[in-house]
Structures are given as C-alpha cells and as structure tokens.
Design a protein around this motif. Sequence first.
Motif, PDB file in Angstrom:
ATOM      1  N   MET A  47       0.843  -1.192   0.000  1.00  0.00           N
ATOM      2  CA  MET A  47       0.000   0.000   0.000  1.00  0.00           C
ATOM      3  C   MET A  47       0.879   1.243   0.000  1.00  0.00           C
ATOM      4  O   MET A  47       2.069   1.190   0.312  1.00  0.00           O
ATOM      5  N   ASP A  48       0.252   2.390  -0.345  1.00  0.00           N
ATOM      6  CA  ASP A  48       1.003   3.637  -0.275  1.00  0.00           C
ATOM      7  C   ASP A  48       0.949   4.179   1.159  1.00  0.00           C
ATOM      8  O   ASP A  48       0.313   3.588   2.041  1.00  0.00           O
ATOM      9  N   LEU A  49       1.621   5.286   1.402  1.00  0.00           N
ATOM     10  CA  LEU A  49       1.769   5.779   2.775  1.00  0.00           C
ATOM     11  C   LEU A  49       0.426   6.106   3.416  1.00  0.00           C
ATOM     12  O   LEU A  49       0.242   5.937   4.618  1.00  0.00           O
ATOM     13  N   PHE A  50      -0.515   6.579   2.593  1.00  0.00           N
ATOM     14  CA  PHE A  50      -1.820   6.899   3.143  1.00  0.00           C
ATOM     15  C   PHE A  50      -2.548   5.622   3.575  1.00  0.00           C
ATOM     16  O   PHE A  50      -3.176   5.576   4.637  1.00  0.00           O
ATOM     17  N   GLY A  51      -2.438   4.589   2.756  1.00  0.00           N
ATOM     18  CA  GLY A  51      -3.020   3.304   3.124  1.00  0.00           C
ATOM     19  C   GLY A  51      -2.407   2.778   4.408  1.00  0.00           C
ATOM     20  O   GLY A  51      -3.097   2.230   5.278  1.00  0.00           O
TER      21      GLY A  51
END
Lengths: 213, 213, 213
Positions: free
Chosen positions: C31-35
């Motif tokens: 996932m990306d950092l927001f995820g």
Amino acid sequence: MQEVQFITLLWLIGIIAEAMTGALCAGRKQMDLFGVVIVGCATAIGGGTLRDMLLGNYPLIWIENVHYLLAIAFASLLTVIIAPVMRYLSKLFLAIDALGLAVFSIVGAQKTLLLGFSPVVAVVMGVVTGVFGGVIRDILCNQVPLIFKKELYALVSLLTALLYILLKMYGVTEWVNLAISLTFGFGLRMLAIRYHWGMPKFDYQYNQDGQIH
Amino acid sequence: MQEVQFITLLWLIGIIAEAMTGALCAGRKQMDLFGVVIVGCATAIGGGTLRDMLLGNYPLIWIENVHYLLAIAFASLLTVIIAPVMRYLSKLFLAIDALGLAVFSIVGAQKTLLLGFSPVVAVVMGVVTGVFGGVIRDILCNQVPLIFKKELYALVSLLTALLYILLKMYGVTEWVNLAISLTFGFGLRMLAIRYHWGMPKFDYQYNQDGQIH
Amino acid sequence: MQEVQFITLLWLIGIIAEAMTGALCAGRKQMDLFGVVIVGCATAIGGGTLRDMLLGNYPLIWIENVHYLLAIAFASLLTVIIAPVMRYLSKLFLAIDALGLAVFSIVGAQKTLLLGFSPVVAVVMGVVTGVFGGVIRDILCNQVPLIFKKELYALVSLLTALLYILLKMYGVTEWVNLAISLTFGFGLRMLAIRYHWGMPKFDYQYNQDGQIH
C-alpha cells in the motif's frame, strides 16, 4: 401474546441456523474453535446488530439479553461436533436456513416499524436483517458474499419484508400476516433452490486496468 | 440559500457517481442484480454513514430521507444497462468521480464542524466521507481497497478537507470557499490521474511466516 | 490515581504496537503511505471503536481526544522508516504486542463494567477490544483474520478479561488485580507463542458446491 412467542421461537431457530452456517464457513477456512465461535456469532447477530446501529437503536438485543449470545456460541461449537453428519442433514438444514431468512426479514421490518420509521425504511431494514449476517460471515471468511450471487436469497428477503408490511398496512391480523409472510418467504426460497432460480447476473469484464475504480 | 442548493446538487452527482463505481465493481465479480444494488448503495452512502455512526449523529441522512437510497438503487441498475457504452465515457466518468471525491470531502468536513467538533476531527471525517465508500465497496468485492494504492486518492481528500476548513477559519465567504476547495480537489485529482502521481509505496515482504502479525 | 496513569501508559504502548502491526500488514500488500496510516489507525483504534459503537457509548475516545489518532498516524509512518531493522526487533515486538493484547482486553472489560453493563457483556467487550483491531486490519488487507487461526490469541483475550472481572468481583484491589491480570495475559500469550500452543482447528471441506452457504 401468543404470536410474539411464536415469532420469537422461529427467530431463535433462525439465529441458530445462521450460527451454523457461520461455523461451517469457518471450518472451510480451517479456523480454530475461537474463530468458529466468533464467525458463528457475527453471522447470527450481525444483520440485526447492523440494523440497530444504523437506526441508532440502543441497547442492542444481545447486550441487553446476553443469553442469546451464549446460545449462539454453543450452537457454533455443537456444529463442529455434528459436522460429520451434516451431509445427511443438508436438506433439513437448507429448510431451516430458509425459515431463518423469512423470519429475520419479517422481524427486521416489524421492529423498524415499531420504532416509528417509514415502511420504505422498514423494507430496507428487513433486507439488512435478513442478509447482512451472511455478508459479514463472508467478509470474515474472506470471500465474495454468496448472497450477491445466489438463488434469489436477497430478493426473497425483500419480497417477504414487503409482503409483511403491505398486509399490515391493509389491516390484516398479525397472526394471519405472519402465517402468510412466513409461508411465502420460506416457499419462495425453497422453490428458488429447487429450480435454481436466480436474478440476472451483471458481468462486466472491461477496463480491469483500474482506470475506473 | 443558494450555496446549499449548489453543494447538494454536486453531492447528488457525487453519490450517483459512487453508486456507479460500486455497480461496475460488482459486475467485475459477476454479482446478480441485487448484489449490484447493495454494493452500489454501500459505496454511495457508506462513507457518510460510517462518519455519522462514528460521530453518533442520528438519524442517518438516507434513513430520514429515503429518496436518496431509491435514487442510488436506480443509478446502480442503470449502470448495468449503460455498461456497454461506459468505455466511451470513461474520461467523463473519471471527472465525475473526481468531483464526487472533492464534494464528499468538503461535505464531510462541513457537517462535522456544524456538529461542533474540532477542525482536526473535521479533517478526519472529511477523509472518512471521501474515501470509505470506496473502501466498503472493495471489502464487499473481496479486494484490497484500491484507494490505498491509487494516485493520490486519499491525499486529495485530506488536502481538500483541510483547505476548506482553513479558508473557513480565515473567514472566507462560503461561496468563495466552496469554489476554491472544489476546484482545488477536482483539479489535483485530475492532475494525479493524468500524470500518474502517487504516494510512495511501503513494500514490506520480510517475515511472511506469520510470526509478526 | 496512580493505577489509571499506569494503565493509560500501557494502553498507549498497546495502541502503538497495534498501529505497527497494521502498518506492516499494509506494507505486505504494497500500500502507499496513506493506506499505511489508515490501516495503522484502524488496527489501533478499531477494537475499542467497535466496542463503543456496540455499546452506544459516545463520543468515541479518539474523537474526544484527537491526539491519540495523531500519535497512531505518526507511529504508522515511523514503522515504514524503521521497517528494515524490525527483523532484529521481532522478539521485542512480539512482547509489546502481547502486552497490548492483555491491556486492551482488561481496559475493554473495565470500561464496559464502568458503563454499568453485566460481567458477561464485559468479557465479550474485552475480547472485542482485544482482537477486533486485528480483525479489521486483516479485512482491510483482504486476508482471513489471523487471530482466528493463531496461537491462543483470542482465548488469551477472553481469559484475561475473565480473570480481571473475577478478581474485581472478589474485591481484589485494582492495583493488585491489574498486576495479576496483566502478568497472566502477557505470560500466557508468550508461552503460547514459544510452545506453539493453539486451539483445535475445525477443518470442514465437505460441500464446497455452495449448496449450504
């Protein structure tokens, strides 16, 4: 009142049946006994719990009366023991589950009306009560909810709740209404299983690249 | 008030767009029509519903005014019919969805402030409103939520909500604030899609043996 | 009161540890950092949030005091940075997580009793607080919840909550009760990991054709 006791008895049969479908689903994913109990409980009370949380109707039934939860946990564990003979009982089990679906849909609509919400909301909550236990079960077992793909499962729930509400609005006695709605919901579900009736499916395989999400 | 009507109109466009992404996702999993409607509804109202349940803000909007739910159900079914031409409309659709994301984030923050919560809670609820409909859709469709992997989707939501709140705190007129925040959110999302902007990913493949869970 | 400060400190350690398990799980799904932040937050506060929503206990702790959420988001991002050295800290990490499990179970039971619910409901809510953060994490990461398959994870939660409540009912001083319950829960979990203790599994592979659902 007699009809209250009657519907409560059927509702108890319904939550036990739902707990067993949850336990069997947990078994297919090789969960341990605690997982079996949690999935069984979530399946049995998930639909009604979501309904009451959406309506803001507190306290929840199984928190006010914790015996239901203990009965469901017991039924989940019992399922593990009787699983080997379940294959010989699968038709009985499908019938009990169909009964549970009809009862849940009616009880969900009934309770919503009693809280003073409109008939349309009552239909929606009949469906939420009837089918979301199974949806939560399938999410916990990490599979696409079966009721979105199955023989008329959710439609039976909607039509049963709708019939119950219409008959109530037309002044039909509760006893007669329950008898008709239950027979209708149970019968329609059994016929749908027998003849593999299903809703048309929507098969959309274009644009898998995630552009449209 | 004019700006209330304007934002309500945009919000309606947003929930319709969200319902359509839900319906298409259901189609990719070959669900039946009832599954399409439920996933469409859950996608469109899931974010706002979760926000209000977290805030304890009852009754829920779609229970108080059930017409929204009927419109969403209708939009979900319509998606099935117009699916064959969706491929020619995919750019229009992405634009509508980007607009919906910006509107949801602003409306979520706005409602939370109106209920008397702090600006930080309002930013969080802007993000919950903006992105959790999509998260619920992906859970129901049994896939890892796309918004956790996609071009700045959740970050656009956060920045849009933050901008709206900051402008409000600095006394900017609601009309002007809406125009700026919407343009910003919509524009940033479209740019992110166009240039494939994304957040850095966290790729952690060590220790798959389940020791750390 | 000293014991309130002590348990709050342990609870903070617990939510940080839970946030880190969420962040690592997000990393395994790239996932990306927001995820990462969203999964971290949902893991850390998910159990307590579900408990309070089931009990109708508003406002939620992290909405009333938003600093917790910021700390959790920070811990999630920090996990990304220190991930490369996590492999050398895995035993420390398991110990912190075991401590978190015990604290969550006790705090969940404690808060439920304080709200005036029965001891049985308090045990159930101890388990909900202890394990559902992990369940929500695994749902967001699209995998079968590990706690349904793991070394005594959920059973440790139940027994710890039960022990705390029993000692409280028998009039044991809060300080002594906390010391005993925490040591018990922490110790049992560590022993279960060390010796691979687990609950019996339920393996039900019959009737995969979807007849029984």
